[in-house]
Design a protein around this motif. Sequence first.
Motif, PDB file in Angstrom:
ATOM      1  N   THR A   2      -8.581  -7.378 -11.756  1.00  0.00           N
ATOM      2  CA  THR A   2      -8.712  -6.153 -10.951  1.00  0.00           C
ATOM      3  C   THR A   2      -7.444  -5.812 -10.184  1.00  0.00           C
ATOM      4  O   THR A   2      -7.324  -4.710  -9.645  1.00  0.00           O
ATOM      5  CB  THR A   2      -9.876  -6.295  -9.959  1.00  0.00           C
ATOM      6  OG1 THR A   2      -9.633  -7.430  -9.114  1.00  0.00           O
ATOM      7  CG2 THR A   2     -11.194  -6.496 -10.698  1.00  0.00           C
ATOM      8  N   THR A   3      -6.487  -6.743 -10.136  1.00  0.00           N
ATOM      9  CA  THR A   3      -5.244  -6.450  -9.404  1.00  0.00           C
ATOM     10  C   THR A   3      -4.432  -5.360 -10.087  1.00  0.00           C
ATOM     11  O   THR A   3      -3.649  -4.672  -9.427  1.00  0.00           O
ATOM     12  CB  THR A   3      -4.372  -7.708  -9.250  1.00  0.00           C
ATOM     13  OG1 THR A   3      -3.855  -8.122 -10.529  1.00  0.00           O
ATOM     14  CG2 THR A   3      -5.159  -8.843  -8.618  1.00  0.00           C
ATOM     15  N   ARG A  31      -5.859  -1.994  -8.847  1.00  0.00           N
ATOM     16  CA  ARG A  31      -5.502  -1.853  -7.432  1.00  0.00           C
ATOM     17  C   ARG A  31      -4.037  -1.444  -7.282  1.00  0.00           C
ATOM     18  O   ARG A  31      -3.700  -0.502  -6.552  1.00  0.00           O
ATOM     19  CB  ARG A  31      -5.754  -3.183  -6.714  1.00  0.00           C
ATOM     20  CG  ARG A  31      -5.386  -3.194  -5.234  1.00  0.00           C
ATOM     21  CD  ARG A  31      -5.214  -4.619  -4.730  1.00  0.00           C
ATOM     22  NE  ARG A  31      -4.058  -5.279  -5.330  1.00  0.00           N
ATOM     23  CZ  ARG A  31      -3.878  -6.591  -5.355  1.00  0.00           C
ATOM     24  NH1 ARG A  31      -4.785  -7.400  -4.815  1.00  0.00           N
ATOM     25  NH2 ARG A  31      -2.803  -7.108  -5.923  1.00  0.00           N
ATOM     26  N   ASP A  32      -3.143  -2.161  -7.968  1.00  0.00           N
ATOM     27  CA  ASP A  32      -1.724  -1.902  -7.766  1.00  0.00           C
ATOM     28  C   ASP A  32      -1.225  -0.693  -8.541  1.00  0.00           C
ATOM     29  O   ASP A  32      -0.251  -0.050  -8.138  1.00  0.00           O
ATOM     30  CB  ASP A  32      -0.918  -3.153  -8.111  1.00  0.00           C
ATOM     31  CG  ASP A  32      -1.089  -4.233  -7.047  1.00  0.00           C
ATOM     32  OD1 ASP A  32      -1.934  -4.062  -6.152  1.00  0.00           O
ATOM     33  OD2 ASP A  32      -0.370  -5.248  -7.109  1.00  0.00           O
ATOM     34  N   ARG A  50       0.828  -1.219   0.000  1.00  0.00           N
ATOM     35  CA  ARG A  50       0.000   0.000   0.000  1.00  0.00           C
ATOM     36  C   ARG A  50       0.856   1.261   0.000  1.00  0.00           C
ATOM     37  O   ARG A  50       0.439   2.304  -0.501  1.00  0.00           O
ATOM     38  CB  ARG A  50      -0.915  -0.004   1.233  1.00  0.00           C
ATOM     39  CG  ARG A  50      -1.967  -1.092   1.208  1.00  0.00           C
ATOM     40  CD  ARG A  50      -2.848  -1.036   2.440  1.00  0.00           C
ATOM     41  NE  ARG A  50      -3.800  -2.134   2.477  1.00  0.00           N
ATOM     42  CZ  ARG A  50      -4.979  -2.130   1.857  1.00  0.00           C
ATOM     43  NH1 ARG A  50      -5.345  -1.057   1.165  1.00  0.00           N
ATOM     44  NH2 ARG A  50      -5.783  -3.180   1.938  1.00  0.00           N
ATOM     45  N   ARG A  79      -2.800   2.074  -8.567  1.00  0.00           N
ATOM     46  CA  ARG A  79      -3.052   3.158  -7.611  1.00  0.00           C
ATOM     47  C   ARG A  79      -2.000   3.196  -6.505  1.00  0.00           C
ATOM     48  O   ARG A  79      -1.773   4.236  -5.893  1.00  0.00           O
ATOM     49  CB  ARG A  79      -4.447   3.005  -7.025  1.00  0.00           C
ATOM     50  CG  ARG A  79      -5.553   3.285  -8.048  1.00  0.00           C
ATOM     51  CD  ARG A  79      -6.919   2.862  -7.533  1.00  0.00           C
ATOM     52  NE  ARG A  79      -7.982   3.252  -8.457  1.00  0.00           N
ATOM     53  CZ  ARG A  79      -9.221   2.777  -8.419  1.00  0.00           C
ATOM     54  NH1 ARG A  79      -9.549   1.882  -7.472  1.00  0.00           N
ATOM     55  NH2 ARG A  79     -10.135   3.176  -9.286  1.00  0.00           N
ATOM     56  N   ARG A  80      -1.344   2.065  -6.246  1.00  0.00           N
ATOM     57  CA  ARG A  80      -0.327   2.011  -5.200  1.00  0.00           C
ATOM     58  C   ARG A  80       1.059   2.424  -5.693  1.00  0.00           C
ATOM     59  O   ARG A  80       1.911   2.777  -4.873  1.00  0.00           O
ATOM     60  CB  ARG A  80      -0.271   0.595  -4.614  1.00  0.00           C
ATOM     61  CG  ARG A  80      -1.559   0.192  -3.917  1.00  0.00           C
ATOM     62  CD  ARG A  80      -1.469  -1.227  -3.369  1.00  0.00           C
ATOM     63  NE  ARG A  80      -2.706  -1.592  -2.671  1.00  0.00           N
ATOM     64  CZ  ARG A  80      -2.889  -2.725  -2.025  1.00  0.00           C
ATOM     65  NH1 ARG A  80      -1.911  -3.629  -1.965  1.00  0.00           N
ATOM     66  NH2 ARG A  80      -4.036  -2.971  -1.414  1.00  0.00           N
TER      67      ARG A  80
END
Length: 409
Positions: A320-321, A324-325, A296, A327-328
């Motif tokens: 979807t990973t 998610r990643d 994160r 954005r990290r």
Amino acid sequence: MNRFRRGAAALLLAVTLPLPLTAAGTAVAAPAPPAAHTSPLSASAAQTRLELPRPTGPYAVGRDTLPLTDTHRRDPWVPSAGPRELMASMYYPARPGAGSARAPYMAPEEARLLLEGIKHADALPPEQLAATRAHARTGARPIGGKHPLVVLSPGFTLNRATLSLLSEELASRGYVVALLDHAHESFGTVFPGGRTLTCVACDTVNKAPEKAQRKLLAKVATGRAADISFVIDTLTAAPGRHHAPAWRHSAMIDPKRIGAAGHSIGGNGAASAMAADQRIRAGVNMDGTFFAPVPRSGLDGRPFLMFGALSGHAPGDEDTTWLRDWRRLDGWKRWLTVRDAGHFTFIDLPVLGAQLGVTDPTAPISGKRSGEITRDYVSAFFEQQLRGIPRTLLDGPSTANPEVIFQKP
């Protein structure tokens, strides 16, 4: 049909290569290929000498083969086997004309096990695949100076040879490349003395309950991260009074310019290695699900390239990973997708399949373009991030590469 089933259509021989996972990490049975695609090669194709494209960089390419053993870790899949083992193909920029012979593409036994693994041992003689003409030479004399190191990790089940095109290209541009096979994670890897290890990890994942499979795949990725760090340790360690360097040309590696990249689970492993090892300055994931997530907190501002097929890896698609990643990631980053690509667009298989006159109808991009796009964008990324050379190819869409889409979620 989900993306991983589509991606499992082999670009070599237009048959199904069984990457046995859905985006959720669930094992799936490889679909039977159409009967028209299972027949042996035509007479002309059977006589075709497969060949990697010639590298475009200014240097000749040398290659050594290096077995490595991490005595501080046990094999994660067969603990009774003892320490963790790796095989590394070391590519490096060499002097023109140097070297005794062309390096082999892969061992005949590795080719046999790969073809058996994809359930098409009768479609192509393993000797024909093993005899693929590469451009690297054994015994080549390296050029002088210090050079960036890139560690490459292949996809789950796949032999390291499937990333040979990219390895030769980077070496021809002045990089040292450590291309890895991870013990018990490919259909077959031949170790010194003819000892051959097969894919115990594949069986473990496929036999596990559905809920456990995603955790096992995260274990693959983090295990590869540990492998990558170990390889960096052994290649950059200063020679001591009582031991020699792990590789005879280790002195040509610049330990301050190190990158990592991989295909599929190898790309997830590259990201995990960056999260755990500050020495890795830049990384690339080629079409791999992030089973082990990016932290994160990000990667401490270091650059990362997400490079995958449009079908399955566009924002809002089933994996979807990636969103998610994305954005990290907290440094320079790009999310590139390729139209008409499949899961194996980014490795050697479509290039070789095209030479046999076969393509994957679910990934109609040509083998030639597959190789060119992978070569150009991954090389441009490392040129910019490890050498500090600006590459406009990474700034935005290019008329020369209309297949490549810059995603901006």
